[in-house]
Enzyme design. Sequence first.
Site, mmCIF file in Angstrom:
data_model
loop_
_atom_site.group_PDB
_atom_site.id
_atom_site.type_symbol
_atom_site.label_atom_id
_atom_site.label_comp_id
_atom_site.label_asym_id
_atom_site.label_seq_id
_atom_site.Cartn_x
_atom_site.Cartn_y
_atom_site.Cartn_z
ATOM 1 N N ASP A 82 17.210 46.689 -42.660
ATOM 2 C CA ASP A 82 17.325 48.154 -42.749
ATOM 3 C C ASP A 82 18.281 48.669 -41.674
ATOM 4 O OD1 ASP A 82 15.371 47.330 -40.830
ATOM 5 O OD2 ASP A 82 14.597 49.363 -40.725
ATOM 6 N N GLU A 147 12.450 47.676 -39.627
ATOM 7 C CA GLU A 147 12.505 47.456 -38.179
ATOM 8 C C GLU A 147 12.942 48.709 -37.449
ATOM 9 O OE1 GLU A 147 13.995 46.416 -34.207
ATOM 10 O OE2 GLU A 147 15.108 47.362 -35.838
HETATM 11 ZN ZN LIG Z 1 18.295 46.322 -34.681
#
Ligand SMILES: [Zn+2]
Length: 398
Positions: A82, A147
């Site tokens: 992401d 994340e």
């Molecule tokens: Zn990162």
Amino acid sequence: MVENLAKDIVTKARSECEYTADLLQRIIRVPSPSCQEEQVVKILREEMERFGAEEVFTDSIGNVVGRFGKGSKTILYDSHMDTVGVGDRACWKIDPFSAERRDGVIYGRGASDNKAGIACMVAGLKILTALARPGDFTLYVVGIVQEEDCEGLALSSLVEEKRLSPDCVVLGECTNLAINRGHRGRAELEVVTRGRSCHASAPERGENAIYKITPVIEGIERLAGGLPSDRFLGQGSIAVTKIDCETPSLNAVPDRCRIYIDRRVVPSDTRESIVGEIEGIARATGGQVAISRYSRPSYKGLSREREKFFPAWAIPEDSREVVRASQTYQLLFGDKPAVSKWVFSTDGNYSMGMKQIPTIGFGPAEERHAHAADDQVKVDHLWRSAAFYALFPYVYST
Ligand SMILES: [Zn+2]
């Protein structure tokens, strides 16, 4: 023996450099904000299946995993798929999703953080699969989701669901080809004060929740200079980042006010200590202090709630992981790597910070390009990183 393997890997990684660059460009062209990584997963999954990885699967939250080997040391490679948004498009000289390659550099959102990392890890897996040299290790290459929203969440989900017990985690977050061995942690906190609403023409009838939070804000500002420090990671920090309130109208006294706080922490800070220091300030006004929580569902619909406390961590410079990583670098490139730390936070807050799994970082690109306009990575970093990822398991497991 390992010297010959290093030579073979360098040759192979150089010859796969165009493959790695192309894979990176393909995944940059697919925007993948947190909770929308599905298309990147599809590309990486198909790619690993195509070159014949021994096992490829997707877990319940949506991480994509490729495996090589079935030996006794378990090594987990972690890079996230992401990205953050592009911010003000006018600040970009290059289209953030064109993945343009110019003068040996590939540009685009996520190039540095962390799409080059995952492209190189997959390329490393391809090299391992093609060379098929036996080694006493089991390697998992993991493309991580969410994340940027909540680092550590999706890694914890995989480790717990599949009952993995890695001996070592390698993060592919950008290190500019240094071996990174830690970073400060962080926490998001909220303070809420409650008052009593009334007509603003007669404020003395009520209690203004904004006035109640003012001394809390001032106290936090005073706290900043005296926060604990760590010799390697530096000093903790604190900042009020947002304020909002609830009020019946603009002609009424607000009865609720909330501030949001970003607190960067060092290893001596615990969740109890950082909540306690703000409670000490807020007590006089009856303010309630809490660590914020995260619960957004993944693209697969799985929602795992987690407190937004991400502990600091550092692994010693003479640890097996740092030493073997440095040897790997030296075998491949002939000189010593820099050993450093990140300014930002990574999945290491879970692997090392919470679970004490030895964790290091090695990755392409520079941290200064992360989340910035004209996000970029040098093509030269791609083959070097892929080579590192291919050789490290052999050096680590012997
Ligand atoms: Zn990162």
